[in-house]
Design a protein around this motif. Sequence first.
Motif, PDB file in Angstrom:
ATOM      1  N   GLY A 136      11.161  11.661   2.638  1.00  0.00           N
ATOM      2  CA  GLY A 136      10.390  10.449   2.384  1.00  0.00           C
ATOM      3  C   GLY A 136      10.518   9.470   3.537  1.00  0.00           C
ATOM      4  N   LEU A 137      11.742   9.284   3.993  1.00  0.00           N
ATOM      5  CA  LEU A 137      11.944   8.498   5.210  1.00  0.00           C
ATOM      6  C   LEU A 137      13.130   9.078   5.961  1.00  0.00           C
ATOM      7  N   ALA A 138      13.148   8.847   7.257  1.00  0.00           N
ATOM      8  CA  ALA A 138      14.227   9.357   8.100  1.00  0.00           C
ATOM      9  C   ALA A 138      14.317   8.480   9.332  1.00  0.00           C
ATOM     10  N   ALA A 140       3.581   8.854  -3.815  1.00  0.00           N
ATOM     11  CA  ALA A 140       3.458   9.962  -4.783  1.00  0.00           C
ATOM     12  C   ALA A 140       3.548   9.450  -6.214  1.00  0.00           C
ATOM     13  N   GLY A 141       2.591   9.872  -7.036  1.00  0.00           N
ATOM     14  CA  GLY A 141       2.603   9.506  -8.450  1.00  0.00           C
ATOM     15  C   GLY A 141       2.043   8.127  -8.732  1.00  0.00           C
ATOM     16  N   ARG A 142       1.612   7.435  -7.697  1.00  0.00           N
ATOM     17  CA  ARG A 142       1.080   6.079  -7.855  1.00  0.00           C
ATOM     18  C   ARG A 142      -0.438   6.101  -7.707  1.00  0.00           C
ATOM     19  N   ILE A 181       0.809  -1.221   0.000  1.00  0.00           N
ATOM     20  CA  ILE A 181       0.000   0.000   0.000  1.00  0.00           C
ATOM     21  C   ILE A 181       0.842   1.272   0.000  1.00  0.00           C
ATOM     22  N   MET A 182       1.828   1.367   0.891  1.00  0.00           N
ATOM     23  CA  MET A 182       2.583   2.621   0.995  1.00  0.00           C
ATOM     24  C   MET A 182       3.303   2.970  -0.298  1.00  0.00           C
ATOM     25  N   PHE A 189       8.351   6.883   8.086  1.00  0.00           N
ATOM     26  CA  PHE A 189       8.076   6.841   6.648  1.00  0.00           C
ATOM     27  C   PHE A 189       6.915   7.784   6.333  1.00  0.00           C
ATOM     28  N   SER A 190       7.039   8.544   5.284  1.00  0.00           N
ATOM     29  CA  SER A 190       5.920   9.370   4.834  1.00  0.00           C
ATOM     30  C   SER A 190       5.140   8.616   3.761  1.00  0.00           C
ATOM     31  N   PRO A 191       3.954   8.086   4.097  1.00  0.00           N
ATOM     32  CA  PRO A 191       3.188   7.368   3.072  1.00  0.00           C
ATOM     33  C   PRO A 191       2.896   8.252   1.856  1.00  0.00           C
ATOM     34  N   GLU A 192       2.646   9.557   2.069  1.00  0.00           N
ATOM     35  CA  GLU A 192       2.404  10.436   0.924  1.00  0.00           C
ATOM     36  C   GLU A 192       3.612  10.454  -0.018  1.00  0.00           C
ATOM     37  N   ALA A 193       4.812  10.555   0.544  1.00  0.00           N
ATOM     38  CA  ALA A 193       6.004  10.612  -0.304  1.00  0.00           C
ATOM     39  C   ALA A 193       6.215   9.290  -1.034  1.00  0.00           C
TER      40      ALA A 193
END
Lengths: 345, 345
Positions: B110-112, B282-284, A245-246, B275-279
């Motif tokens: 996007g992640l850190a 993105a584009g999917r 999903i992510m 984790f940023s699920p939006e990042a």
Amino acid sequence: MSETTKMTISALQARVEAIFCKAGLNAVQAGALARVIVAGERDACKSHGVYRIEGALRTVKAGKVKADAIPELVEQAGSAIVRVNANGGFANPAFELGVPVLAERARSCGLAALVVNDCTHFSALWPEVEALTDQGLAGLVMCPSYATVAPTGGNKPLLGTNPFAFGWPRPGKSPYVFDFATSVAARGEIELHRRAGKQLPEGWAIDADGNPTTEPEAALAGAMLPFGGHKGSAIGTMIELLAGIMIGDLTSPEVLDYLGTTTLAPFHGELILAFSPEAFAAGRPGDPFGRAEVLFEAIVGQGARLPSQRRYVARAKSESDGIELTAAEMAQLERLEALGLDAVA
Amino acid sequence: MSETTKMTISALQARVEAIFCKAGLNAVQAGALARVIVAGERDACKSHGVYRIEGALRTVKAGKVKADAIPELVEQAGSAIVRVNANGGFANPAFELGVPVLAERARSCGLAALVVNDCTHFSALWPEVEALTDQGLAGLVMCPSYATVAPTGGNKPLLGTNPFAFGWPRPGKSPYVFDFATSVAARGEIELHRRAGKQLPEGWAIDADGNPTTEPEAALAGAMLPFGGHKGSAIGTMIELLAGIMIGDLTSPEVLDYLGTTTLAPFHGELILAFSPEAFAAGRPGDPFGRAEVLFEAIVGQGARLPSQRRYVARAKSESDGIELTAAEMAQLERLEALGLDAVA
């Protein structure tokens, strides 16, 4: 008594690559796919070796994978996410395209993620983990599968066997690598019990009514169970969320809906995390690689085993003596060479 | 028949904070520590509630944690790693200091990762996971513990109970959160069996000679076992590598060497991935949060449970009716209020 045939790693690579080229795969697909199959044979992981060629060809013939796909790097400037679109091809060439960028990004950012989208997934995850440890990076890799596993407390297939793999680099030694299904057993093991007419161990599966079963047929019609009870079920769910999903790709139930069968290689995405131990340990006391060896020695010193050691022993033998194929495996290889896509249903 | 006492969440927070201040903790330590203890009581996680205050005070009195530590953000420009040095204090204020920076970094990269170093670790991991899901981020948190768990195939304590926790944000709902020990059982559960004079279930532990045991005394003198056999053992080892060695902090055997006991809170580090699920999405196609709800509905729809639901029910009750403490818990609270550090050995 059947004879065995020995051939060098590069000879097997050339033959498997030729089979895939003949089946219509382009050079990047054929080369990458052959490399993971040969790695399986080299490490005596027969379930990921020559045996797998037929499944790949079946997926090609069914039109569920693009044999001529060219994977594409989708740049996201300033991001720790490296994205490769497999463009409907196999995951392996997409992974190979992404790894150098991922490694550079992990070194500069400390950690980075490689997302592979729109791919047919085909191989074990340990070759991918080893591609990271080869670069001196620690790696964590996961992906969904098909819905064949019931969540703990449930009674129907929903989660996949969702593999979870990790690697830690050991300078001058084979890396610490594990790679396992988050189900108790792999689906292939249940199939092997069925063929041998053997009962399953308890705790592997439930039947279509959700009751525990040791009958392979009933298990195949029902669902497999996660490893480690609710904890394994939770990890399997996490993999659906992060690596399905992510990343904007299919979950295990969606994969099964899309394919309608578990006899073809699954179409989904994959999440690969890479960590730079140097960056994480910077400014802190001790060398992380030396300290890890102390931990490994303590594990081995009490009689426990590090994972993957059997593979490394087989690998050393293959590298010195060549890969050994049985007469049946040679016959299958020759049949695939002769018939190509006509060899599969 | 003992009475119970009800108090508001903020009233309990004030009382617990006052106990820690009296024991010499500075404001950032006392506030952060009280928040996780009150969160435990609020969610009816009694093992992480008021019961834990005494262990914290014992660790202060033993001189194994700096009561007046000020955590410090160690900037690493251009990195996806956010590092906070707890400077010998508790992990909780260090975590609170790091979270806003981690969240900003996860959104931009996007992640850190948040690394907490040189901390005394005290609480469950779910409050930390929820601090990330509150920000719309997915989170993965892990840390070592003390050496009390034998690796599969081994016979001596080496790994910790190494908790592993994950969270996924659900807009408008309580998040999907799991948080579990990578041992079969928590050490406290073995202690509870001992006190009750009850045998342990099979598979929990081995004795000092490495043989399976169901005797609590023998188990406490021996070692606990990882959950899920060699798979759980591998995950426990991964946690030692990533959240101990890689971040330049102590492993579980090193913690035990340093403290010489498991009766004090462990001193080590912690690794938090955001984790940023939006990042990632993105584009999917598809909205990751909406798609996750479909997965959760499918889990619940077949009668399986999502983790943490009992906590959320208890939380709602505590928020509307107040937190309920037993007469014994009230007596302990009052004793700690009156005696401070003199209440502990």
